[in-house]
Write an enzyme that holds these catalytic residues in place. Structure first.
Site, PDB file in Angstrom:
ATOM      1  N   PHE A 159       2.774   0.316 -23.473  1.00  0.00           N
ATOM      2  CA  PHE A 159       3.146   2.048 -23.975  1.00  0.00           C
ATOM      3  C   PHE A 159       2.321   2.405 -22.775  1.00  0.00           C
ATOM      4  CE2 PHE A 159       5.632   2.180 -27.668  1.00  0.00           C
ATOM      5  CZ  PHE A 159       6.420   0.050 -27.394  1.00  0.00           C
ATOM      6  N   ASN A 209      13.930  -1.093  -5.508  1.00  0.00           N
ATOM      7  CA  ASN A 209      12.372  -1.576  -5.582  1.00  0.00           C
ATOM      8  C   ASN A 209      12.019  -2.856  -6.702  1.00  0.00           C
ATOM      9  OD1 ASN A 209      11.977  -0.351  -3.931  1.00  0.00           O
ATOM     10  ND2 ASN A 209      10.550   0.715  -4.654  1.00  0.00           N
ATOM     11  N   LEU A 213       1.070  -1.184   0.024  1.00  0.00           N
ATOM     12  CA  LEU A 213      -0.020  -0.067  -0.002  1.00  0.00           C
ATOM     13  C   LEU A 213       1.083   1.424   0.217  1.00  0.00           C
ATOM     14  CD1 LEU A 213      -3.512  -1.209   2.166  1.00  0.00           C
ATOM     15  CD2 LEU A 213      -2.828  -1.033  -0.039  1.00  0.00           C
ATOM     16  N   ILE A 227       2.843  21.658 -19.726  1.00  0.00           N
ATOM     17  CA  ILE A 227       3.734  20.536 -20.947  1.00  0.00           C
ATOM     18  C   ILE A 227       4.887  20.780 -20.846  1.00  0.00           C
ATOM     19  CG2 ILE A 227       3.560  21.348 -23.690  1.00  0.00           C
ATOM     20  CD1 ILE A 227       1.132  22.022 -23.721  1.00  0.00           C
ATOM     21  N   TYR A 228       5.620  19.376 -21.439  1.00  0.00           N
ATOM     22  CA  TYR A 228       6.464  18.991 -20.809  1.00  0.00           C
ATOM     23  C   TYR A 228       7.582  19.233 -22.253  1.00  0.00           C
ATOM     24  CZ  TYR A 228       5.296  18.466 -15.983  1.00  0.00           C
ATOM     25  OH  TYR A 228       4.673  18.317 -14.797  1.00  0.00           O
ATOM     26  N   PHE A 265       2.946  -6.505 -10.111  1.00  0.00           N
ATOM     27  CA  PHE A 265       3.016  -5.126 -10.859  1.00  0.00           C
ATOM     28  C   PHE A 265       3.733  -4.417  -9.707  1.00  0.00           C
ATOM     29  CE2 PHE A 265      -1.082  -7.522 -12.090  1.00  0.00           C
ATOM     30  CZ  PHE A 265      -0.859  -6.849 -13.148  1.00  0.00           C
ATOM     31  N   ALA A 266       3.824  -4.627  -8.937  1.00  0.00           N
ATOM     32  CA  ALA A 266       4.931  -4.028  -7.529  1.00  0.00           C
ATOM     33  C   ALA A 266       6.117  -3.222  -8.343  1.00  0.00           C
ATOM     34  CB  ALA A 266       4.448  -4.712  -6.127  1.00  0.00           C
ATOM     35  N   TYR A 312      14.124   3.671 -14.641  1.00  0.00           N
ATOM     36  CA  TYR A 312      13.041   3.105 -14.690  1.00  0.00           C
ATOM     37  C   TYR A 312      13.442   2.119 -15.831  1.00  0.00           C
ATOM     38  CZ  TYR A 312       8.453   1.982 -15.499  1.00  0.00           C
ATOM     39  OH  TYR A 312       6.959   1.469 -15.773  1.00  0.00           O
TER      40      TYR A 312
HETATM   41  N1  UDP Z   1       3.967  15.175 -19.689  1.00  0.00           N
HETATM   42  C1  UDP Z   1       3.031  16.552 -19.879  1.00  0.00           C
HETATM   43  N2  UDP Z   1       2.817  17.056 -19.098  1.00  0.00           N
HETATM   44  C2  UDP Z   1       2.457  16.371 -17.695  1.00  0.00           C
HETATM   45  C3  UDP Z   1       2.909  14.954 -17.833  1.00  0.00           C
HETATM   46  C4  UDP Z   1       3.114  14.694 -18.691  1.00  0.00           C
HETATM   47  O1  UDP Z   1       3.514  17.402 -20.896  1.00  0.00           O
HETATM   48  O2  UDP Z   1       1.663  17.627 -16.517  1.00  0.00           O
HETATM   49  C5  UDP Z   1       3.882  14.474 -20.722  1.00  0.00           C
HETATM   50  C6  UDP Z   1       5.457  13.900 -20.333  1.00  0.00           C
HETATM   51  O3  UDP Z   1       6.504  14.970 -20.475  1.00  0.00           O
HETATM   52  C7  UDP Z   1       5.307  12.626 -21.675  1.00  0.00           C
HETATM   53  C8  UDP Z   1       4.024  12.263 -21.863  1.00  0.00           C
HETATM   54  O4  UDP Z   1       3.372  13.752 -21.702  1.00  0.00           O
HETATM   55  O5  UDP Z   1       5.963  13.416 -23.112  1.00  0.00           O
HETATM   56  C9  UDP Z   1       3.474  11.159 -20.288  1.00  0.00           C
HETATM   57  O6  UDP Z   1       3.892  11.394 -19.461  1.00  0.00           O
HETATM   58  P1  UDP Z   1       3.323  10.955 -19.092  1.00  0.00           P
HETATM   59  O7  UDP Z   1       3.761  10.731 -17.438  1.00  0.00           O
HETATM   60  O8  UDP Z   1       1.705  10.261 -18.635  1.00  0.00           O
HETATM   61  O9  UDP Z   1       3.737   9.124 -19.069  1.00  0.00           O
HETATM   62  P2  UDP Z   1       5.112   8.162 -19.501  1.00  0.00           P
HETATM   63  O10 UDP Z   1       5.244   8.342 -20.519  1.00  0.00           O
HETATM   64  O11 UDP Z   1       6.442   9.252 -18.623  1.00  0.00           O
HETATM   65  O12 UDP Z   1       5.147   6.921 -18.696  1.00  0.00           O
END
Ligand code: UDP
Length: 323
Positions: free
Chosen positions: A169, A92, A33, A205-206, A73-74, A141
Protein backbone atom coordinates in the site's frame (compact mmCIF):
# COMPACT_ATOMS: atom_id res chain seq x y z
CA UNK A 1 21.65 -16.24 1.39
CA UNK A 2 23.25 -14.52 -1.56
CA UNK A 3 20.65 -12.01 -2.69
CA UNK A 4 20.66 -9.89 -5.85
CA UNK A 5 18.66 -6.75 -5.07
CA UNK A 6 17.52 -5.38 -8.42
CA UNK A 7 16.71 -1.71 -7.94
CA UNK A 8 18.49 -1.70 -4.59
CA UNK A 9 19.56 1.96 -4.80
CA UNK A 10 15.97 3.18 -4.72
CA UNK A 11 13.80 4.02 -1.73
CA UNK A 12 12.35 0.62 -0.86
CA UNK A 13 15.18 -1.48 -2.31
CA UNK A 14 17.88 0.34 -0.34
CA UNK A 15 16.11 -0.20 2.99
CA UNK A 16 15.59 -3.89 2.15
CA UNK A 17 19.28 -4.21 1.25
CA UNK A 18 20.19 -2.58 4.59
CA UNK A 19 18.02 -5.02 6.53
CA UNK A 20 19.35 -8.03 4.58
CA UNK A 21 22.92 -6.94 5.41
CA UNK A 22 22.01 -6.42 9.07
CA UNK A 23 20.84 -10.03 9.06
CA UNK A 24 24.14 -11.20 7.55
CA UNK A 25 22.93 -11.99 4.05
CA UNK A 26 25.33 -11.36 1.19
CA UNK A 27 23.92 -8.55 -0.94
CA UNK A 28 24.66 -7.37 -4.46
CA UNK A 29 22.72 -4.37 -5.70
CA UNK A 30 21.96 -4.16 -9.43
CA UNK A 31 20.70 -0.71 -10.41
CA UNK A 32 20.95 1.71 -13.35
CA UNK A 33 20.72 4.71 -10.97
CA UNK A 34 17.96 6.25 -13.08
CA UNK A 35 15.82 6.70 -9.95
CA UNK A 36 18.15 5.33 -7.31
CA UNK A 37 21.08 7.08 -5.66
CA UNK A 38 24.70 6.06 -5.24
CA UNK A 39 24.54 7.46 -1.71
CA UNK A 40 21.71 5.10 -0.85
CA UNK A 41 24.04 2.14 -1.48
CA UNK A 42 25.14 0.39 1.66
CA UNK A 43 28.96 0.13 1.74
CA UNK A 44 28.63 -3.50 2.84
CA UNK A 45 26.89 -4.40 -0.46
CA UNK A 46 28.52 -5.08 -3.81
CA UNK A 47 27.24 -2.84 -6.57
CA UNK A 48 26.67 -3.57 -10.26
CA UNK A 49 25.73 -0.53 -12.32
CA UNK A 50 23.57 -2.32 -14.85
CA UNK A 51 20.55 -2.07 -17.14
CA UNK A 52 17.65 -4.45 -16.74
CA UNK A 53 16.67 -3.57 -20.31
CA UNK A 54 19.78 -5.51 -21.35
CA UNK A 55 19.12 -9.22 -20.85
CA UNK A 56 22.85 -10.03 -21.02
CA UNK A 57 23.76 -7.63 -18.21
CA UNK A 58 21.26 -9.06 -15.78
CA UNK A 59 22.16 -12.62 -16.71
CA UNK A 60 25.86 -11.89 -16.17
CA UNK A 61 25.05 -10.34 -12.79
CA UNK A 62 23.08 -13.40 -11.67
CA UNK A 63 25.80 -15.69 -12.92
CA UNK A 64 28.70 -13.81 -11.31
CA UNK A 65 27.02 -13.40 -7.92
CA UNK A 66 25.75 -17.01 -7.83
CA UNK A 67 22.58 -15.63 -6.30
CA UNK A 68 20.26 -17.82 -4.27
CA UNK A 69 17.45 -15.33 -4.59
CA UNK A 70 16.39 -12.07 -6.22
CA UNK A 71 14.46 -9.13 -4.83
CA UNK A 72 12.99 -7.11 -7.68
CA UNK A 73 12.33 -3.41 -7.03
CA UNK A 74 13.43 -1.89 -10.34
CA UNK A 75 10.31 -0.34 -11.81
CA UNK A 76 8.53 2.87 -12.65
CA UNK A 77 6.04 3.58 -9.90
CA UNK A 78 4.12 6.83 -10.38
CA UNK A 79 0.40 6.66 -11.06
CA UNK A 80 0.16 10.09 -12.68
CA UNK A 81 3.20 9.56 -14.93
CA UNK A 82 1.79 6.22 -16.05
CA UNK A 83 -1.34 8.03 -17.29
CA UNK A 84 0.87 10.32 -19.42
CA UNK A 85 3.45 7.78 -20.59
CA UNK A 86 1.98 4.25 -20.50
CA UNK A 87 4.67 2.86 -22.79
CA UNK A 88 7.37 3.58 -20.19
CA UNK A 89 5.40 1.55 -17.65
CA UNK A 90 4.70 -1.44 -19.86
CA UNK A 91 8.31 -1.48 -21.07
CA UNK A 92 10.07 -1.05 -17.72
CA UNK A 93 7.70 -3.03 -15.57
CA UNK A 94 6.82 -5.90 -17.89
CA UNK A 95 9.39 -6.18 -20.64
CA UNK A 96 12.46 -5.45 -18.48
CA UNK A 97 11.04 -7.65 -15.74
CA UNK A 98 10.81 -10.51 -18.25
CA UNK A 99 14.53 -10.13 -18.91
CA UNK A 100 15.08 -10.74 -15.21
CA UNK A 101 12.85 -13.82 -15.11
CA UNK A 102 14.42 -15.31 -18.25
CA UNK A 103 17.88 -14.66 -16.86
CA UNK A 104 16.85 -16.39 -13.62
CA UNK A 105 15.64 -19.43 -15.55
CA UNK A 106 18.88 -19.50 -17.56
CA UNK A 107 21.07 -19.31 -14.46
CA UNK A 108 18.88 -21.60 -12.29
CA UNK A 109 18.02 -18.95 -9.70
CA UNK A 110 14.67 -20.12 -8.39
CA UNK A 111 13.50 -17.63 -5.81
CA UNK A 112 12.14 -14.10 -6.28
CA UNK A 113 10.43 -11.55 -4.05
CA UNK A 114 8.53 -9.07 -6.21
CA UNK A 115 7.54 -5.47 -5.45
CA UNK A 116 3.89 -5.28 -6.38
CA UNK A 117 1.31 -2.68 -5.48
CA UNK A 118 -2.23 -2.07 -4.30
CA UNK A 119 -2.67 -0.19 -7.61
CA UNK A 120 -3.43 -3.59 -9.19
CA UNK A 121 -6.86 -3.45 -7.51
CA UNK A 122 -8.37 -0.14 -8.60
CA UNK A 123 -11.43 1.07 -6.67
CA UNK A 124 -12.38 -1.83 -4.38
CA UNK A 125 -15.87 -3.30 -3.88
CA UNK A 126 -15.20 -3.54 -0.14
CA UNK A 127 -12.64 -2.46 2.44
CA UNK A 128 -10.19 -3.54 3.69
CA UNK A 129 -8.78 -5.06 0.49
CA UNK A 130 -7.76 -8.67 0.91
CA UNK A 131 -6.19 -11.02 -1.62
CA UNK A 132 -9.58 -12.24 -2.88
CA UNK A 133 -10.53 -8.74 -4.12
CA UNK A 134 -10.97 -8.41 -7.87
CA UNK A 135 -8.01 -6.76 -9.61
CA UNK A 136 -9.31 -3.97 -11.86
CA UNK A 137 -6.49 -1.45 -12.23
CA UNK A 138 -7.44 2.07 -13.32
CA UNK A 139 -3.97 3.20 -14.42
CA UNK A 140 -1.16 1.69 -16.55
CA UNK A 141 1.08 1.45 -13.47
CA UNK A 142 -1.32 -0.96 -11.74
CA UNK A 143 -1.95 -2.79 -15.02
CA UNK A 144 1.77 -3.34 -15.60
CA UNK A 145 2.29 -4.79 -12.12
CA UNK A 146 -0.78 -7.03 -12.47
CA UNK A 147 0.55 -8.32 -15.80
CA UNK A 148 3.88 -9.17 -14.16
CA UNK A 149 2.09 -11.00 -11.34
CA UNK A 150 0.33 -13.15 -13.96
CA UNK A 151 3.66 -13.84 -15.66
CA UNK A 152 5.14 -14.88 -12.31
CA UNK A 153 2.33 -17.38 -11.82
CA UNK A 154 3.04 -18.96 -15.22
CA UNK A 155 6.80 -19.07 -14.63
CA UNK A 156 6.17 -20.76 -11.28
CA UNK A 157 4.06 -23.39 -13.01
CA UNK A 158 6.30 -23.94 -16.04
CA UNK A 159 9.82 -23.41 -14.62
CA UNK A 160 9.25 -24.16 -10.94
CA UNK A 161 10.16 -20.61 -9.97
CA UNK A 162 9.27 -19.75 -6.33
CA UNK A 163 7.86 -16.27 -5.94
CA UNK A 164 6.33 -14.06 -3.31
CA UNK A 165 4.58 -10.96 -4.60
CA UNK A 166 4.07 -8.21 -2.03
CA UNK A 167 1.39 -5.67 -2.87
CA UNK A 168 2.51 -2.57 -1.02
CA UNK A 169 0.00 0.00 0.00
CA UNK A 170 1.67 3.41 0.64
CA UNK A 171 5.32 3.00 1.67
CA UNK A 172 6.51 5.87 3.86
CA UNK A 173 8.95 6.75 6.63
CA UNK A 174 12.70 6.24 6.92
CA UNK A 175 15.35 4.17 8.66
CA UNK A 176 18.18 5.96 10.51
CA UNK A 177 20.23 6.40 7.35
CA UNK A 178 17.89 5.83 4.42
CA UNK A 179 14.83 7.77 3.34
CA UNK A 180 12.67 8.94 0.48
CA UNK A 181 14.27 11.18 -2.15
CA UNK A 182 12.57 11.15 -5.55
CA UNK A 183 13.45 13.67 -8.28
CA UNK A 184 11.03 15.32 -8.68
CA UNK A 185 9.23 14.46 -5.44
CA UNK A 186 5.57 13.71 -6.08
CA UNK A 187 4.67 11.57 -3.06
CA UNK A 188 2.51 13.09 -0.39
CA UNK A 189 4.51 12.78 2.85
CA UNK A 190 7.93 13.91 1.53
CA UNK A 191 6.20 16.71 -0.39
CA UNK A 192 4.56 18.03 2.78
CA UNK A 193 7.85 17.75 4.70
CA UNK A 194 9.70 19.59 1.94
CA UNK A 195 7.10 22.36 2.23
CA UNK A 196 7.77 22.38 6.00
CA UNK A 197 11.51 22.75 5.27
CA UNK A 198 10.82 25.62 2.87
CA UNK A 199 12.01 23.58 -0.11
CA UNK A 200 8.55 23.65 -1.74
CA UNK A 201 6.43 26.80 -1.67
CA UNK A 202 3.28 24.93 -0.65
CA UNK A 203 1.62 21.55 -0.62
CA UNK A 204 -1.13 20.73 -3.07
CA UNK A 205 -4.16 18.60 -2.23
CA UNK A 206 -5.31 16.69 -5.30
CA UNK A 207 -9.06 16.57 -4.95
CA UNK A 208 -11.26 17.69 -2.07
CA UNK A 209 -14.57 16.33 -3.45
CA UNK A 210 -14.07 12.59 -2.96
CA UNK A 211 -16.74 10.65 -1.09
CA UNK A 212 -14.66 10.41 2.05
CA UNK A 213 -15.31 12.11 5.42
CA UNK A 214 -13.07 15.12 4.65
CA UNK A 215 -13.29 14.91 0.85
CA UNK A 216 -9.65 13.86 0.33
CA UNK A 217 -8.22 10.48 -0.68
CA UNK A 218 -7.57 7.85 1.94
CA UNK A 219 -4.48 5.64 1.88
CA UNK A 220 -2.92 2.99 4.11
CA UNK A 221 0.60 4.20 4.99
CA UNK A 222 3.08 1.49 5.94
CA UNK A 223 6.52 2.08 7.40
CA UNK A 224 9.41 1.23 5.12
CA UNK A 225 11.17 -0.88 7.77
CA UNK A 226 8.02 -2.93 8.36
CA UNK A 227 7.84 -3.39 4.61
CA UNK A 228 11.47 -4.49 4.50
CA UNK A 229 10.83 -7.02 7.28
CA UNK A 230 8.09 -8.58 5.15
CA UNK A 231 10.67 -9.11 2.38
CA UNK A 232 12.98 -10.99 4.71
CA UNK A 233 10.09 -13.24 5.76
CA UNK A 234 9.14 -13.70 2.09
CA UNK A 235 12.64 -14.85 1.26
CA UNK A 236 12.10 -17.91 3.42
CA UNK A 237 8.50 -18.60 2.38
CA UNK A 238 7.78 -22.19 1.47
CA UNK A 239 5.19 -21.51 -1.24
CA UNK A 240 4.58 -19.06 -4.04
CA UNK A 241 2.01 -16.48 -2.93
CA UNK A 242 0.57 -13.00 -3.25
CA UNK A 243 0.26 -10.89 -0.09
CA UNK A 244 -1.28 -7.47 0.56
CA UNK A 245 0.86 -5.32 2.78
CA UNK A 246 -0.46 -2.39 4.79
CA UNK A 247 -1.30 -1.65 8.42
CA UNK A 248 -5.08 -1.75 7.92
CA UNK A 249 -5.45 1.91 8.90
CA UNK A 250 -6.76 4.61 6.57
CA UNK A 251 -5.43 8.17 6.64
CA UNK A 252 -6.74 11.01 4.47
CA UNK A 253 -4.56 13.58 2.71
CA UNK A 254 -5.76 16.24 5.15
CA UNK A 255 -4.95 13.98 8.12
CA UNK A 256 -1.43 13.44 6.77
CA UNK A 257 -0.95 17.20 6.45
CA UNK A 258 -2.30 17.79 9.98
CA UNK A 259 0.08 15.19 11.38
CA UNK A 260 3.00 16.88 9.56
CA UNK A 261 1.94 20.28 10.99
CA UNK A 262 1.91 18.79 14.49
CA UNK A 263 5.22 16.91 14.20
CA UNK A 264 7.22 19.63 12.44
CA UNK A 265 5.71 22.61 14.26
CA UNK A 266 6.27 24.52 10.99
CA UNK A 267 3.89 26.54 8.85
CA UNK A 268 2.79 24.77 5.70
CA UNK A 269 0.77 26.53 3.01
CA UNK A 270 -1.97 24.39 1.47
CA UNK A 271 -3.36 24.79 -2.06
CA UNK A 272 -6.44 22.82 -3.11
CA UNK A 273 -6.26 21.44 -6.65
CA UNK A 274 -8.50 19.23 -8.81
CA UNK A 275 -8.33 15.44 -8.61
CA UNK A 276 -5.23 13.72 -9.98
CA UNK A 277 -6.15 11.31 -12.82
CA UNK A 278 -5.90 7.63 -11.90
CA UNK A 279 -6.32 8.04 -8.12
CA UNK A 280 -8.77 5.67 -6.39
CA UNK A 281 -10.55 7.40 -3.46
CA UNK A 282 -9.77 4.82 -0.74
CA UNK A 283 -7.18 2.06 -0.48
CA UNK A 284 -6.86 0.17 2.79
CA UNK A 285 -5.18 -3.21 3.13
CA UNK A 286 -6.12 -6.35 4.92
CA UNK A 287 -2.79 -7.99 5.77
CA UNK A 288 -4.31 -10.92 7.65
CA UNK A 289 -2.89 -13.42 5.18
CA UNK A 290 0.78 -12.41 5.58
CA UNK A 291 0.32 -12.08 9.34
CA UNK A 292 -1.08 -15.60 9.53
CA UNK A 293 1.12 -17.35 6.97
CA UNK A 294 4.48 -15.59 7.41
CA UNK A 295 4.08 -14.18 10.93
CA UNK A 296 4.51 -10.54 9.81
CA UNK A 297 3.73 -7.89 12.46
CA UNK A 298 4.09 -4.18 11.69
CA UNK A 299 5.90 -2.26 14.43
CA UNK A 300 4.83 1.22 13.31
CA UNK A 301 1.05 1.39 13.67
CA UNK A 302 0.38 5.12 13.62
CA UNK A 303 0.86 7.57 10.80
CA UNK A 304 2.40 9.96 13.36
CA UNK A 305 5.21 7.47 14.09
CA UNK A 306 5.80 6.98 10.35
CA UNK A 307 5.91 10.73 9.65
CA UNK A 308 8.12 11.31 12.69
CA UNK A 309 10.78 8.93 11.28
CA UNK A 310 10.54 10.65 7.92
CA UNK A 311 10.86 14.12 9.47
CA UNK A 312 13.98 13.04 11.42
CA UNK A 313 15.55 11.83 8.17
CA UNK A 314 14.65 15.01 6.27
CA UNK A 315 16.12 17.15 9.03
CA UNK A 316 19.31 15.08 9.09
CA UNK A 317 19.62 15.11 5.28
CA UNK A 318 17.87 18.29 4.10
CA UNK A 319 19.28 17.87 0.58
CA UNK A 320 18.46 14.18 0.52
CA UNK A 321 21.07 12.17 -1.36
CA UNK A 322 22.29 15.15 -3.36
CA UNK A 323 26.05 15.80 -3.35
N1 UDP B 1 -1.39 13.72 -2.98
C1 UDP B 1 -1.71 15.05 -2.79
N2 UDP B 1 -0.72 15.99 -2.94
C2 UDP B 1 0.56 15.66 -3.26
C3 UDP B 1 0.88 14.31 -3.45
C4 UDP B 1 -0.12 13.36 -3.31
O1 UDP B 1 -2.87 15.38 -2.50
O2 UDP B 1 1.42 16.56 -3.37
C5 UDP B 1 -2.43 12.68 -2.79
C6 UDP B 1 -2.62 11.76 -3.98
O3 UDP B 1 -3.57 12.30 -4.87
C7 UDP B 1 -3.10 10.48 -3.29
C8 UDP B 1 -2.36 10.49 -1.95
O4 UDP B 1 -1.98 11.86 -1.74
O5 UDP B 1 -4.47 10.55 -3.04
C9 UDP B 1 -1.11 9.64 -1.92
O6 UDP B 1 -0.36 9.95 -3.08
P1 UDP B 1 1.13 9.45 -3.30
O7 UDP B 1 1.59 10.03 -4.60
O8 UDP B 1 1.95 9.74 -2.10
O9 UDP B 1 1.00 7.88 -3.38
P2 UDP B 1 0.08 6.92 -4.33
O10 UDP B 1 -1.16 6.63 -3.52
O11 UDP B 1 -0.18 7.64 -5.61
O12 UDP B 1 0.93 5.72 -4.52
Amino acid sequence: MKVLVVGGAGYIGSVCAELLLDEDHEVTVFDNLSEGHRRALDPRAKFIHGELADRHQIEAALYSTRADAVMHFAASALVAESMRDPSKYFRNNISNGLNLLDAMVATHVERIVFSSTCAIFGPPDRLPIDETATARPINPYGESKLAFEKILRWYAQIYDLKFVSLRYFNAAGASEKLGEDHRPETHLIPSVLKAALGQKPHVEIYGTDYETPDGTCIRDYIHIVDLARAHILALNATKSEFYNLGTGGGTSVREVINSCLKITGRKIEIVEKPRRPGDPPRLIASSEKIRKELGWRPQFQSVDAIIDSSWKWHQKFPSGYQD
